[in-house]
Design a protein around this motif. Structure first.
Motif, PDB file in Angstrom:
ATOM      1  N   ASN A 297       0.837  -1.251  -0.013  1.00 55.16           N
ATOM      2  CA  ASN A 297      -0.067  -0.070  -0.086  1.00 55.16           C
ATOM      3  C   ASN A 297       0.926   0.954  -0.121  1.00 55.16           C
ATOM      4  O   ASN A 297       0.330   2.402   0.564  1.00 55.16           O
ATOM      5  CB  ASN A 297      -0.994   0.026   1.145  1.00 55.16           C
ATOM      6  CG  ASN A 297      -2.135  -1.246   1.021  1.00 55.16           C
ATOM      7  OD1 ASN A 297      -2.639  -1.507  -0.116  1.00 55.16           O
ATOM      8  ND2 ASN A 297      -2.104  -1.666   2.271  1.00 55.16           N
ATOM      9  N   VAL A 298       2.226   1.381  -0.725  1.00 55.82           N
ATOM     10  CA  VAL A 298       3.017   2.139  -0.587  1.00 55.82           C
ATOM     11  C   VAL A 298       3.585   2.516  -2.012  1.00 55.82           C
ATOM     12  O   VAL A 298       3.546   1.403  -2.688  1.00 55.82           O
ATOM     13  CB  VAL A 298       4.218   1.945   0.299  1.00 55.82           C
ATOM     14  CG1 VAL A 298       5.325   3.352   0.049  1.00 55.82           C
ATOM     15  CG2 VAL A 298       3.754   2.022   1.780  1.00 55.82           C
ATOM     16  N   PHE A 299       3.387   3.609  -2.543  1.00 55.14           N
ATOM     17  CA  PHE A 299       3.789   3.824  -4.058  1.00 55.14           C
ATOM     18  C   PHE A 299       5.001   4.957  -4.426  1.00 55.14           C
ATOM     19  O   PHE A 299       5.171   5.210  -5.461  1.00 55.14           O
ATOM     20  CB  PHE A 299       2.656   4.379  -4.683  1.00 55.14           C
ATOM     21  CG  PHE A 299       1.104   3.513  -4.660  1.00 55.14           C
ATOM     22  CD1 PHE A 299       1.109   2.488  -5.264  1.00 55.14           C
ATOM     23  CD2 PHE A 299       0.393   3.556  -3.584  1.00 55.14           C
ATOM     24  CE1 PHE A 299       0.093   1.439  -4.922  1.00 55.14           C
ATOM     25  CE2 PHE A 299      -0.623   3.065  -3.150  1.00 55.14           C
ATOM     26  CZ  PHE A 299      -1.081   1.840  -4.035  1.00 55.14           C
ATOM     27  N   LYS A 300       5.620   5.023  -3.027  1.00 60.01           N
ATOM     28  CA  LYS A 300       6.810   5.908  -3.236  1.00 60.01           C
ATOM     29  C   LYS A 300       7.718   5.681  -2.124  1.00 60.01           C
ATOM     30  O   LYS A 300       7.421   5.321  -1.150  1.00 60.01           O
ATOM     31  CB  LYS A 300       6.675   7.187  -3.283  1.00 60.01           C
ATOM     32  CG  LYS A 300       5.843   7.865  -2.187  1.00 60.01           C
ATOM     33  CD  LYS A 300       5.357   9.363  -2.567  1.00 60.01           C
ATOM     34  CE  LYS A 300       4.701   9.883  -1.115  1.00 60.01           C
ATOM     35  NZ  LYS A 300       4.307  11.281  -1.248  1.00 60.01           N
ATOM     36  N   MET A 301       9.100   5.607  -2.359  1.00 61.09           N
ATOM     37  CA  MET A 301      10.169   5.425  -1.375  1.00 61.09           C
ATOM     38  C   MET A 301      11.323   6.175  -1.535  1.00 61.09           C
ATOM     39  O   MET A 301      11.542   6.574  -3.030  1.00 61.09           O
ATOM     40  CB  MET A 301      10.495   3.984  -1.348  1.00 61.09           C
ATOM     41  CG  MET A 301      11.073   3.196  -2.339  1.00 61.09           C
ATOM     42  SD  MET A 301      11.148   1.579  -1.944  1.00 61.09           S
ATOM     43  CE  MET A 301      11.703   0.844  -3.589  1.00 61.09           C
ATOM     44  N   ASN A 302      11.893   6.445  -0.661  1.00 60.81           N
ATOM     45  CA  ASN A 302      13.465   7.093  -0.775  1.00 60.81           C
ATOM     46  C   ASN A 302      14.450   5.961  -0.616  1.00 60.81           C
ATOM     47  O   ASN A 302      14.589   5.204   0.327  1.00 60.81           O
ATOM     48  CB  ASN A 302      13.515   8.053   0.269  1.00 60.81           C
ATOM     49  CG  ASN A 302      12.383   9.249   0.153  1.00 60.81           C
ATOM     50  OD1 ASN A 302      12.144   9.466  -0.982  1.00 60.81           O
ATOM     51  ND2 ASN A 302      12.044   9.821   1.272  1.00 60.81           N
ATOM     52  N   LEU A 303      15.440   6.181  -1.653  1.00 57.22           N
ATOM     53  CA  LEU A 303      16.683   5.116  -1.353  1.00 57.22           C
ATOM     54  C   LEU A 303      17.971   5.998  -1.036  1.00 57.22           C
ATOM     55  O   LEU A 303      18.298   6.934  -1.728  1.00 57.22           O
ATOM     56  CB  LEU A 303      16.812   4.359  -3.041  1.00 57.22           C
ATOM     57  CG  LEU A 303      15.749   3.619  -3.543  1.00 57.22           C
ATOM     58  CD1 LEU A 303      16.001   3.065  -4.718  1.00 57.22           C
ATOM     59  CD2 LEU A 303      15.366   2.501  -2.538  1.00 57.22           C
ATOM     60  N   GLN A 304      18.661   5.281  -0.256  1.00 55.87           N
ATOM     61  CA  GLN A 304      19.913   5.751   0.118  1.00 55.87           C
ATOM     62  C   GLN A 304      20.935   5.825  -1.236  1.00 55.87           C
ATOM     63  O   GLN A 304      21.092   4.705  -1.773  1.00 55.87           O
ATOM     64  CB  GLN A 304      20.599   4.838   0.995  1.00 55.87           C
ATOM     65  CG  GLN A 304      21.944   5.414   1.700  1.00 55.87           C
ATOM     66  CD  GLN A 304      21.897   6.647   2.429  1.00 55.87           C
ATOM     67  OE1 GLN A 304      20.939   6.591   3.338  1.00 55.87           O
ATOM     68  NE2 GLN A 304      22.457   7.815   2.321  1.00 55.87           N
ATOM     69  N   THR A 305      21.639   6.951  -1.432  1.00 58.70           N
ATOM     70  CA  THR A 305      22.699   6.666  -2.334  1.00 58.70           C
ATOM     71  C   THR A 305      24.176   6.662  -2.028  1.00 58.70           C
ATOM     72  O   THR A 305      24.287   7.107  -0.674  1.00 58.70           O
ATOM     73  CB  THR A 305      22.530   8.125  -3.352  1.00 58.70           C
ATOM     74  OG1 THR A 305      22.738   9.225  -2.684  1.00 58.70           O
ATOM     75  CG2 THR A 305      20.966   8.386  -3.966  1.00 58.70           C
TER      76      THR A 305
END
Length: 538
Positions: A297-305
């Motif tokens: 139920n989540v449609f966005k996320m932040n990824l560590q660069t």
């Protein structure tokens, strides 16, 4: 992906030993150990019985002394090229026939087309890397093109012409062309693409070349024996044309754009040019499909660069995945080319010069097994088709993102990675089917370096597999950023083995940065850990 039971109980125990003989044996070691089951046939025999399609590939199997390996009572997924594809391959490498190949060439080629221990059906394919590694320790990549089932490709070069051919010991997928084993690193890809020359120049200047051209890192185990660690990366590459559209024609242009003085130390992680390049890199391989694996139920996320405390935002859109979507303007970055496979990772080309971006709060999953150095040291990392339970016990020298202090200090077998097989119920149902286990001794502790999290208020929950025990065991406390978060949690329960969730509290982060979590062992018994979940609080 579901792996079927192996027919003989002994096969699991001796299979690894068999694999070690593949490239060194002068004689097919399994020619007397093959079997058939009534009117069904194992993979090798099926291919031989269909000589009009696969006779040349059977010759390759026999040249490699691996034909009877594919008749074993085991489990495989095999990608078999048709005769016309083998002919094209021989012509490409200037050989007149299969007999002109060396046994070593043929063996490596066969192993590249073979995934042991797993049956992977077509329905389980998605656009990107197949999670299970082949017998040369590489990922193969599936690509869906316009044209439906007639336009699905393996490694971008070989079209599937038939799927899910059932054999008694696995599945065959028929392909048009022989797969040429990948040897090109990410940096090789940057070099061979002249339209990426400016981006490659930036990689050189900022000191990331060594990582992107390295496949195996040589190191030693605690006994001084040499071992190899394999790190993989993801790169978001920018073409010269895309730079040009942003008014960038040269190094000086991008220095001006970033307001960086020429001649500085570009290898300094705090240098803005270094941060810009590091922002285009992830420290683990993430195919297009991997990038789209959002929590439920989540449609966005932040990824560590690889840039310090900088995040790239991935979102679902009607046309697929996009990066750094601005929720006010709806502007975002799209993919021009996806899943360019490399020996040490994957490259995606984007349609924007992709400067640093400040994303909003999202749900954050801090999974305790999601570290590059864990993946580099684990041979069955997140393998979904295990025939038996997999455990890897770490030494302190193997990990940099996780440290611990056991009681007594010389205590062995402190931290273990476990990957569970499909039959193991709640243990298998954990995120990615794996978790960490710690036995620290009374007053021992384990500390994790965590991901960068956007500033703001969050509810924190701990999710773990809880073993059944008659009395309270695995009692621990949680310390976040040197502040007590939760003083006492009991890991075990008296009812049944199950996965549990405990809200640990609410925190308000005042800056976007990374964090540290220390778990204290209060009784010295087993602590099992899957993940922390950070839910934004309005």
């Amino acid at each position: 992906m579901k792996a079927k039971k192996q027919i003989g109980r002994w096969s699991i125990l001796i299979f690894l030993g068999w694999v070690l003989t593949w490239m060194s044996s002068c004689k097919d070691g399994f020619e007397d150990n093959t079997y058939t089951a009534y009117d069904e046939t194992p993979i090798g025999l099926y291919l031989k019985n269909n000589a009009d399609e696969y006779s040349l590939w059977v010759q390759v199997l026999e040249k490699a002394n691996l034909y009877n390996t594919l008749n074993l009572d085991a489990i495989y997924t095999h990608f078999a090229p048709i005769n016309a594809g083998v002919e094209r391959y021989l012509k490409t490498i200037n050989l007149g026939s299969v007999n002109d190949m060396t046994e070593e060439q043929a063996a490596y080629l066969v192993r590249y087309h073979l995934i042991p221990h797993a049956e992977i059906e077509f329905a389980q394919f998605q656009s990107g890397a197949i999670n299970e590694l082949n017998a040369t320790d590489d990922n193969l990549f599936v690509e869906f093109r316009d044209g439906g089932l007639e336009a699905v490709y393996l490694n971008g070069v070989s079209r599937f012409n038939s799927y899910d051919i059932r054999a008694t010991n696995g599945i065959i997928h028929s392909i048009d062309d022989v797969l040429v084993p990948l040897v090109e690193t990410i940096y090789d890809r940057l070099e061979e693409r002249q339209d990426w020359s400016l981006f490659r120049e930036l990689v050189d200047l900022t000191g990331y070349r060594e990582k992107l051209e390295t496949v195996y890192t040589e190191t030693t185990d605690p006994m001084g024996n040499p071992i190899q660690q394999r790190f993989k990366y993801t790169v978001f590459a920018v073409s010269n044309e895309t730079y040009s559209k942003a008014g960038i024609q040269s190094l000086q242009d991008i220095l001006d754009k970033l307001e960086v003085s020429a001649g500085g130390d570009y290898t300094d992680p705090n240098n803005l040019l270094n941060k810009y390049v590091g922002y285009h890199l992830l420290a683990q391989q993430r195919s297009y499909a991997d990038l789209g694996q959002f929590p439920e139920n989540v449609f966005k996320m932040n990824l560590q660069t690889m840039a310090i405390n900088e995040l790239v935002k991935v979102s679902e859109s009607g046309a697929g995945l996009v990066l750094n979507k601005n929720e006010e303007t709806q502007e975002s970055i799209s993919f021009l080319e996806m899943n360019i496979a490399c020996k040490n990772g994957v490259v995606h080309e984007v349609n924007d010069w992709m400067p640093l971006f400040s994303p909003e709060q999202v749900e954050v999953i801090w999974e305790f097994t999601d570290y590059p150095d864990i993946e580099a040291n684990v041979s069955q990392y997140r393998n979904t088709n295990l025939g038996s339970q997999y455990n890897k016990t770490f030494t302190a020298s193997e990990l940099t993102n996780i440290i611990w202090s056991a009681r007594p200090e010389y205590k062995q077998n402190v931290l273990t990675y476990r990957n569970n097989r499909p039959t193991e119920g709640n243990w298998y149902n954990l995120l990615n089917h794996d978790h960490l286990r710690a036995e620290l001794g009374e007053s021992g502790w384990v500390e994790f370096k965590g991901p960068t999290i956007v500033k703001g208020k969050y509810k924190i929950s701990f999710i773990w597999p809880s073993p059944k025990h008659s009395s309270n065991t695995g009692i621990c406390a949680f310390v976040l950023d040197n502040e007590m978060l939760y003083p006492r949690l009991v890991i075990s329960n008296s009812r049944e083995e199950r996965n549990l969730t405990q809200v640990l509290g609410t925190v308000d982060f005042t800056e976007t940065t990374d964090h540290t979590l220390r778990i204290l062992s209060l009784d010295g018994h087993l602590i099992t850990m899957d993940r922390l979940q950070f839910d934004p609080v309005e």
